[in-house]
Each structure stands twice: as structure tokens, then as C-alpha cells.
Motif scaffolding. Structure first.
Motif, mmCIF file in Angstrom:
data_model
loop_
_atom_site.group_PDB
_atom_site.id
_atom_site.type_symbol
_atom_site.label_atom_id
_atom_site.label_comp_id
_atom_site.label_asym_id
_atom_site.label_seq_id
_atom_site.Cartn_x
_atom_site.Cartn_y
_atom_site.Cartn_z
ATOM 1 N N VAL A 11 68.881 136.601 5.420
ATOM 2 C CA VAL A 11 67.649 135.862 5.116
ATOM 3 C C VAL A 11 67.330 134.878 6.215
ATOM 4 O O VAL A 11 66.194 134.807 6.716
ATOM 5 C CB VAL A 11 67.783 135.133 3.763
ATOM 6 C CG1 VAL A 11 66.528 134.308 3.478
ATOM 7 C CG2 VAL A 11 68.040 136.122 2.638
ATOM 8 N N MET A 12 68.312 134.085 6.614
ATOM 9 C CA MET A 12 68.083 133.036 7.608
ATOM 10 C C MET A 12 68.147 133.603 9.018
ATOM 11 O O MET A 12 69.024 133.279 9.825
ATOM 12 C CB MET A 12 69.107 131.917 7.417
ATOM 13 C CG MET A 12 69.055 131.259 6.048
ATOM 14 S SD MET A 12 67.409 130.600 5.682
ATOM 15 C CE MET A 12 67.650 129.944 4.046
ATOM 16 N N ASP A 13 67.201 134.489 9.325
ATOM 17 C CA ASP A 13 67.123 135.122 10.639
ATOM 18 C C ASP A 13 66.793 134.085 11.707
ATOM 19 O O ASP A 13 66.149 133.063 11.421
ATOM 20 C CB ASP A 13 66.050 136.213 10.613
ATOM 21 C CG ASP A 13 66.156 137.133 11.801
ATOM 22 O OD1 ASP A 13 66.853 138.169 11.693
ATOM 23 O OD2 ASP A 13 65.535 136.833 12.846
ATOM 24 N N LYS A 14 67.230 134.354 12.950
ATOM 25 C CA LYS A 14 66.948 133.421 14.036
ATOM 26 C C LYS A 14 65.462 133.331 14.324
ATOM 27 O O LYS A 14 64.968 132.279 14.749
ATOM 28 C CB LYS A 14 67.699 133.852 15.299
ATOM 29 C CG LYS A 14 69.214 133.760 15.170
ATOM 30 C CD LYS A 14 69.912 134.198 16.442
ATOM 31 C CE LYS A 14 71.427 134.127 16.304
ATOM 32 N NZ LYS A 14 72.108 134.579 17.553
ATOM 33 N N ASP A 15 64.774 134.415 14.084
ATOM 34 C CA ASP A 15 63.319 134.429 14.265
ATOM 35 C C ASP A 15 62.685 133.704 13.073
ATOM 36 O O ASP A 15 62.768 134.157 11.932
ATOM 37 C CB ASP A 15 62.814 135.864 14.343
ATOM 38 C CG ASP A 15 61.334 135.942 14.710
ATOM 39 O OD1 ASP A 15 60.565 135.063 14.254
ATOM 40 O OD2 ASP A 15 60.950 136.877 15.422
ATOM 41 N N PHE B 7 70.434 141.335 -0.613
ATOM 42 C CA PHE B 7 71.391 140.338 -0.140
ATOM 43 C C PHE B 7 72.576 140.968 0.580
ATOM 44 O O PHE B 7 73.180 140.348 1.461
ATOM 45 C CB PHE B 7 71.875 139.481 -1.304
ATOM 46 C CG PHE B 7 70.917 138.395 -1.701
ATOM 47 C CD1 PHE B 7 70.578 137.390 -0.807
ATOM 48 C CD2 PHE B 7 70.339 138.387 -2.956
ATOM 49 C CE1 PHE B 7 69.693 136.382 -1.168
ATOM 50 C CE2 PHE B 7 69.452 137.395 -3.328
ATOM 51 C CZ PHE B 7 69.113 136.385 -2.424
ATOM 52 N N ASP B 8 72.929 142.224 0.259
ATOM 53 C CA ASP B 8 74.018 142.912 0.938
ATOM 54 C C ASP B 8 73.620 143.354 2.342
ATOM 55 O O ASP B 8 74.456 143.387 3.260
ATOM 56 C CB ASP B 8 74.454 144.140 0.129
ATOM 57 C CG ASP B 8 75.197 143.768 -1.145
ATOM 58 O OD1 ASP B 8 75.674 142.608 -1.235
ATOM 59 O OD2 ASP B 8 75.281 144.611 -2.063
ATOM 60 N N LEU C 160 59.198 136.671 0.489
ATOM 61 C CA LEU C 160 59.521 137.862 -0.311
ATOM 62 C C LEU C 160 60.393 137.490 -1.505
ATOM 63 O O LEU C 160 60.170 137.973 -2.624
ATOM 64 C CB LEU C 160 60.255 138.878 0.578
ATOM 65 C CG LEU C 160 60.852 140.110 -0.137
ATOM 66 C CD1 LEU C 160 59.786 140.880 -0.896
ATOM 67 C CD2 LEU C 160 61.587 141.007 0.860
ATOM 68 N N LEU C 161 61.371 136.621 -1.274
ATOM 69 C CA LEU C 161 62.234 136.191 -2.385
ATOM 70 C C LEU C 161 61.436 135.363 -3.405
ATOM 71 O O LEU C 161 61.671 135.463 -4.612
ATOM 72 C CB LEU C 161 63.410 135.380 -1.852
ATOM 73 C CG LEU C 161 64.454 136.178 -1.062
ATOM 74 C CD1 LEU C 161 65.532 135.259 -0.505
ATOM 75 C CD2 LEU C 161 65.089 137.269 -1.927
ATOM 76 N N ARG C 162 60.492 134.562 -2.894
ATOM 77 C CA ARG C 162 59.667 133.786 -3.838
ATOM 78 C C ARG C 162 58.803 134.707 -4.675
ATOM 79 O O ARG C 162 58.627 134.488 -5.889
ATOM 80 C CB ARG C 162 58.793 132.792 -3.071
ATOM 81 C CG ARG C 162 57.962 131.888 -3.984
ATOM 82 C CD ARG C 162 58.823 130.939 -4.788
ATOM 83 N NE ARG C 162 58.311 130.732 -6.145
ATOM 84 C CZ ARG C 162 58.764 129.826 -6.990
ATOM 85 N NH1 ARG C 162 59.762 129.044 -6.637
ATOM 86 N NH2 ARG C 162 58.275 129.713 -8.194
ATOM 87 N N LEU C 163 58.256 135.761 -4.056
ATOM 88 C CA LEU C 163 57.482 136.756 -4.801
ATOM 89 C C LEU C 163 58.360 137.402 -5.868
ATOM 90 O O LEU C 163 57.937 137.587 -7.019
ATOM 91 C CB LEU C 163 56.952 137.823 -3.838
ATOM 92 C CG LEU C 163 56.327 139.064 -4.483
ATOM 93 C CD1 LEU C 163 55.069 138.693 -5.259
ATOM 94 C CD2 LEU C 163 56.029 140.132 -3.426
ATOM 95 N N LYS D 20 62.295 134.840 9.108
ATOM 96 C CA LYS D 20 62.982 134.026 8.079
ATOM 97 C C LYS D 20 62.008 133.583 7.004
ATOM 98 O O LYS D 20 62.273 133.742 5.795
ATOM 99 C CB LYS D 20 63.625 132.821 8.758
ATOM 100 C CG LYS D 20 64.138 131.752 7.791
ATOM 101 C CD LYS D 20 64.607 130.522 8.558
ATOM 102 C CE LYS D 20 64.860 129.355 7.616
ATOM 103 N NZ LYS D 20 65.258 128.126 8.354
ATOM 104 N N GLN D 21 60.891 133.005 7.403
ATOM 105 C CA GLN D 21 59.917 132.524 6.426
ATOM 106 C C GLN D 21 59.327 133.667 5.622
ATOM 107 O O GLN D 21 59.042 133.520 4.432
ATOM 108 C CB GLN D 21 58.803 131.746 7.132
ATOM 109 C CG GLN D 21 59.256 130.421 7.732
ATOM 110 C CD GLN D 21 59.818 129.485 6.658
ATOM 111 O OE1 GLN D 21 59.329 129.433 5.514
ATOM 112 N NE2 GLN D 21 60.854 128.728 7.024
#
Length: 683
Positions: A651-655, A646-647, A665-668, A659-660
Motif C-alpha cells: 500500500v505504502m508505495d514509494k510513488d 494485502f498479500d 481504493l481501500l476507502r472505497l 500510494k494515495q
């Protein structure tokens, strides 16, 4: 000067099983009322017999304590104008508190009113609260009598209300309090003057009333054991029976009776049950545990004409045992296996067929659940045979007459029929546990049969819309559900109840369009019972909510994780909770599909992927191996990598693809916590 208080409520004979609860209620109510009125006292106790409920309070203060209070008012800016004169707000505040506005105190920018409420005389407080103790008691059933509006557990006949030597002016249901109590119904005086509360116990004892239940219990136990020792016998002890006898007598005298040895040819349960449950007798056994043709009981009176009382008790028991002998002889003309046809004549529940239909359902449920629990071939054979015979003893005369022998007689008759001990034991164990604190089934077949029988009962009742609400539970579904859970906890079977519930619904012909809704109601009901079990163990609410938040968690998993969490206390690990909460807020509505390694650009996300993948496999292995300490400890190992991610990573990349992928990865990563439960419960 401190004084003593006596409050006695005299009534017609109160049901014995009500008394412990009544005395406990009275004690709690009295303590609460005295505390509310700030009336000090030394000690308080409740006493009781079948005809009276008494409250003794020692060293009651003359009056309640003065109450000094400090009330915060509005700020100084609002309370006073620019000339320092009190405003309407200050005057209104002072008037409301009953003091002069000039007596207000200024402190910390606010005004305060300091008030003192003088204590109230103890006599006045007691006169007010003692009638409230009567109306504050609740009972399973209450009565009206005559043309009175008041109600009580039984018609009220006298009241004693003494404050030291003075009678308090109390009236309830047309009965005015006095200092006159009553002795034993047959041995004591009809009126006993109580001069002082300190004389109460002795005055009653002089009139053949042992009002102190603890002393009465000790007398009963001492007398029973003395007779047993004299007969060189051992009592088949039963605390519940003793509790009942305790509140059936005011002056206990134990005695020993006998019966003909020919009755000992009956199954022991057929002799013991009429003794204990119907006549309230204690059976006796010899040094080898064999039943003796003797019993102990307790009369409500002294030793006068005890032989006559003994003969009367023997005569009554003989009639009971004659009935048992007759039913036994008639029952033995037909084996249990030949009684299946009789099940077609016994209705199970309205609209749900008979016990023969229920037996067919149990056979199907047993096959499904037995295999799920990993029963071996021998246990499965015993389970099938026990299921076929499970309800057949309900067609016998013995169970028809002595309904509490269901299962017990089934076991005895099965053994006499030559069935295996495993089958006979399972027939008995199907009804376990029968009450809170009862023993649990120990055989594999008995455990499965008990669970499926209770599941069928619960699902059947729910399917009729008869879901327990409030205190109403006529089919004892809560008790049965707790029984299921305790069996699963005790057996450590890591098995889900969901397939069993669905199969039970299908066998009961629950419409498909209603099955999901009914399943949700059933699982919610079961989950709440498990929550109550954990609350009784004093587990923290957050831990309980975490354990029960995952619908896929089995009872065995919840047990294992509960122990591990209480050891590791991940619920108190602030860094862990914060890290996984950040993830949860982003991915709570997502399902894990896959992570595309080629789209991982940053070092922090690559490291998180590597660690999360390893943790995911470790948690799955730990779950499979039932290593709950490792399972619960795994999420903490990911906290540094999560924080680093997170540092360093947006996460919310323009691509959209990146992003997805990062969300996946976070869901994993979150899966290592999700298998334990919903982290949001730990906020």
C-alpha cells in the motif's frame, strides 16, 4: 436444627405506589445479606400491607457454613532460604493468614495457606443484618419524626423480630423489637402475640389483616367480578388501579355504588377519570360497552354497615361528577377553535413564550417533518388542523380541574365541534405514549404531532441548559425521547431527526454559535435512549455500538440492520472483522474521493477495485431499497479480495500518487462497512 425467622416493620400508612418496590428491595437485600454471611435457608418471601412490611424466612440453618479457603503466597524461592528455612516473607504470609508457618503447603513452586473460618451462629448473624435491612431500603421520599436522626418512609411504630420462638435484640428509631404485632386499625386487636413465625399469617388474618398480598389480590378480584356478574356488567379493568387498591387495604370488602344516569350525558372520560384517578373506583359497562351508572370499590374492613360506606362513596362521587358537569357545560359555550386566544395566557417555559408561540412552532415543524415522513395531502391537512387545536383544551375548565384529561377532552370536544375523526384522534395521540408500555399513536397525523411536540419540548428544555443528570429529569425528557423513538420504530419511517432538531433550534432562536454544540448534546441524549431500548432487548453490546456508531443512521435503518445482523452475526465473523479492521486503521481519517484506474498496476488491486465498486453500488441500492439483509451481507463478499490485496500489494508505495490511489481504493472498499457502522466497535 433449621428454624424460621419473622421480621415485621410496622409503620404508619405507607403510600400504596411505594409498596411493590419496597417489598422487592427487601427480598433482594435479605437474599444478598444471607448469602454474604453464608447462612443457608429454605425459602424467603416478603409480605406487606399499608401498615407493615414483613419478611418470612423458612428453615434457616443454626449457623453459617464453615469457610475453607486456600490462599496463594510467594514462590518457594522467596519463601525459603538455601537451607530450607522459612524467610521473613513466608513467616509474614503465615502470620497474616493466622496459621503457623510450619502449616504452609508447597505446591507448583508456590506456598499456600489453607484456612478454615468457623461458622457464626444464626442468631448473631440475624441480629446484625436485620437492622441493616431497614437502613438499606430506599424510598422516593423519607421522613424524620420527633427528634430522631433515623429516617424511614413513614414513622416506625413497632418491630417484630422472631428467631423461632425467641425475640432478637433489635432496636431502631427508639423502637425495640418484640413478638407483639398489631391487627387491623379498627377491627383487630391492638396487640397480637406471635408465638412462632409459622403462626404469623394466621394470627393476623384472625385480626382482619390479610398480610399476604397475593391472597389479598385474589380476594379483591374475586369479589369485584362476583358483584359485576351479579349486576350483569363488565368491569373497566385497570391493573394499575388494582395494584394501588391492593396496598390501601388490609382486609378487603368490595361493594357496588350507583350514581344518577344524568351524568352519563357527559363524555365517558369525564365520568371515568373522577372514578378511577380521584376516587379509585372501577367503572362498569354493559354488554355493548356503554358506561353504566354504577361503580365498584373496595373498603378497608368487613361487611358491617356496608350500606353506610356505599352511601358515603356515592356522595363523594356525586360531588366530583357535579364539578365535571359544571365544567363541561361551561366549556361547551365556546368551541376549541375559538379558544386559541387563551393560549397566549398560558406560559410554555420560562423565557420561551406561551402556548400560542409553541403552536406556531409546531405548525412549522409539522410541515417540515410531515413532508419528510411522506404524509399525503389529506394527512397533512389533518395534521395542520390538529396542530392548531392541539393545546386549546388546556384552556378548558375540565382540563384545569382534571389535568390528566388533556388530549382526551380535546378529542371529545373536537368531535362535538364537528371536527373530523382524524383531527380529533391526532389531538388525543399527541401525548402518546404517556408512560412505559402505553399505546403508540396510530394515525399519521397523530404520530407526527406527537413527535414534533416532544421534540419542541426537549429542544426547548435543553436550550435553557436544563439537561437531565443522574436521576433528575423533572420535565420527563427521557420518557419523551423514548416515546419518539418507539413511534419511529413502530411507523418504520426512514427519516432523520437532525433536520427537525435544527429547525426546532432555529424556531426557538438558539444562537448560531451554540447550535452545533446543542445539536451534539441532543443527538447524544437521543442515541443513549436508543441504546437503552436495544439493551432492554438483550442485543449484544458490540452490535449496539456498531449500529449507533454511524451518525447518519436513522432509527428505521438501525432497526433493519439490527435484525439483519442478529441473523447474519457479522459481529462474530472474525475474518470479516480482521479484514476491515486492517483497512480501517489505514483510512479511518480519509474521505473517499475517487480511484484512478490507470494507476492500478497489480492484478490483486484491479480485482479489488472491480469487486469493491460493485459492492459499493450494491450497498447503496440495498440502502435505498431498505434491503438490510443484503446491506449487512455485502461486506463479507469482499473479504477474499481484501486478503489477496494485502498479500500481493504494497500500500505504502514509494510513488506518492500510487500510494494515495491505493488508499482511496481501500476507502472505497471500506464504504460497504462504513454505511453499517464503525468496524472498530467490533474489536
Amino acid at each position: 436444627m433449621a428454624k424460621d425467622v419473622l421480621f415485621e416493620i410496622g409503620a404508619e400508612e405507607i403510600p400504596a405506589h411505594y409498596m411493590p418496590g419496597i417489598l422487592a428491595q427487601l427480598k433482594t437485600l435479605a437474599e444478598t445479606k444471607l448469602d454474604e454471611h453464608h447462612l443457608g435457608y429454605g425459602s424467603l418471601r416478603t409480605l406487606g400491607t399499608p401498615r407493615r412490611i414483613a419478611l418470612l424466612i423458612n428453615d434457616v440453618e443454626d449457623s453459617s457454613a464453615d469457610i475453607h479457603e486456600r490462599h496463594k503466597g510467594p514462590s518457594v524461592k522467596i519463601a525459603y532460604n538455601e537451607n530450607g528455612e522459612p524467610t521473613k516473607a513466608a513467616m509474614g504470609f503465615a502470620r497474616g493468614k493466622g496459621i503457623d508457618v510450619n502449616d504452609l503447603v508447597v505446591e507448583d513452586g508456590y506456598i499456600y495457606a489453607e484456612t478454615t473460618t468457623a461458622g457464626v451462629a444464626a442468631r448473631d448473624i440475624l441480629t446484625e443484618i436485620l437492622p441493616q435491612l431497614i437502613t438499606g431500603l430506599s424510598f422516593p421520599k423519607s421522613m424524620h419524626w420527633g427528634n430522631l436522626d433515623e429516617k424511614f418512609v413513614r414513622p416506625l411504630r413497632w418491630l417484630v423480630a422472631l428467631y423461632d420462638t425467641d425475640v432478637l435484640p433489635i432496636t431502631f428509631a427508639g423502637v425495640r423489637a418484640s413478638n407483639s404485632s398489631r391487627g387491623h386499625r379498627f377491627l383487630g386487636k391492638k396487640e397480637i402475640l406471635i408465638q412462632h413465625p409459622a403462626d404469623y399469617v394466621k394470627n393476623l388474618e384472625d385480626n382482619f389483616v390479610i398480610v399476604d398480598q397475593d391472597k389479598r389480590r385474589a380476594m379483591i378480584e374475586e369479589q369485584l367480578h362476583a358483584i359485576a356478574d351479579e349486576k350483569k356488567a363488565t368491569i373497566v379493568w385497570d391493573e394499575d388501579l388494582l395494584d394501588e387498591i391492593l396496598y390501601l387495604v388490609e382486609y378487603p370488602t368490595a361493594l357496588c355504588g350507583t350514581f344518577d344516569e344524568s351524568y352519563l350525558t357527559l363524555p365517558s372520560a369525564a365520568v371515568i377519570t373522577p372514578m378511577k384517578d380521584h376516587q379509585r373506583y372501577f367503572p362498569l359497562v354493559d354488554a355493548e360497552g356503554k358506561l353504566l351508572p354504577m361503580f365498584l370499590t373496595v373498603r378497608n374492613g368487613d361487611a358491617h354497615s356496608l350500606n353506610v360506606v356505599q352511601a358515603g362513596n356515592e356522595r363523594v362521587l356525586r360531588a366530583r361528577l357535579d364539578d365535571a358537569k359544571f365544567f363541561f357545560n361551561e366549556d361547551r359555550k365556546k368551541a376549541l377553535a375559538d379558544r386559541s386566544e387563551g393560549l397566549t395566557r398560558i406560559v410554555f417555559q420560562e423565557g420561551l413564550g406561551n402556548l400560542a408561540d409553541k403552536t406556531e412552532r409546531l405548525l412549522a415543524l409539522g410541515e417540515l417533518f410531515g413532508e419528510a415522513c411522506g404524509l399525503g395531502e389529506d394527512d397533512m391537512v389533518a395534521l395542520e388542523r390538529a396542530t392548531v387545536l392541539a393545546k386549546t383544551d388546556l384552556t378548558t375548565g375540565m382540563v384545569t380541574e382534571f389535568t390528566e384529561l388533556q388530549g382526551v377532552i380535546g378529542k371529545e370536544y373536537a368531535l362535538l365541534d364537528g371536527e373530523s375523526p382524524e383531527v380529533a384522534e391526532a389531538i388525543f395521540e399527541q401525548y402518546l405514549p404517556r408512560f412505559a408500555g402505553d399505546v403508540l399513536p396510530k394515525t399519521a397525523a397523530g404520530r407526527v404531532l406527537s413527535v414534533i411536540d416532544k421534540v419542541d419540548n426537549i429542544v426547548a428544555t435543553f436550550s435553557r441548559g436544563l439537561i437531565p443528570t443522574g436521576s433528575q429529569d423533572p420535565y420527563a425528557l427521557r420518557r419523551q425521547t423514548i416515546g419518539i423513538l418507539n413511534i419511529l420504530i413502530d411507523s418504520k419511517w426512514n427519516v432523520s431527526l437532525r433536520p427537525l432538531l435544527r429547525e426546532a433550534m432555529a424556531l426557538l432562536n438558539v444562537p448560531a454559535e451554540k447550535s452545533d454544540e446543542l445539536l451534539g448534546q441532543l443527538e447524544q441524549f437521543i442515541t443513549l435512549r436508543l441504546k437503552n431500548i436495544y439493551l432492554d432487548r438483550a442485543l449484544p453490546h458490540t452490535v449496539i455500538d456498531l449500529l449507533l456508531s454511524n451518525p447518519l443512521t436513522t432509527v428505521a435503518m438501525a432497526e433493519g440492520m439490527a435484525a439483519a445482523i442478529m441473523k447474519d452475526r457479522i459481529d462474530q465473523n472474525t475474518e470479516l472483522v480482521q479484514a476491515f479492521t486492517r483497512i480501517y486503521n489505514l483510512v479511518k481519517d480519509m474521505e473517499f474521493v475517487a480511484v484512478n484506474e490507470e494507476l492500478l498496476k497489480e492484478t490483486a488491486e484491479k480485482e479489488l477495485f472491480e469487486q469493491a465498486s460493485a459492492a459499493y453500488e450494491a450497498s447503496r441500492t440495498a440502502l435505498e431499497e431498505e434491503d438490510y439483509v443484503k446491506l449487512v451481507g455485502t461486506p463479507d463478499s469482499l473479504v477474499p479480495a481484501i486478503n489477496q490485496f494485502f498479500d500481493a500489494v504494497m500500500v505504502m508505495d514509494k510513488d506518492e500518487a500510487i500510494k494515495q490511489n491505493r488508499l482511496q481504493l481501500l476507502r472505497l472498499t471500506y464504504e460497504t462497512m462504513a454505511v453499517i457502522g464503525d468496524v472498530s466497535t467490533l474489536k
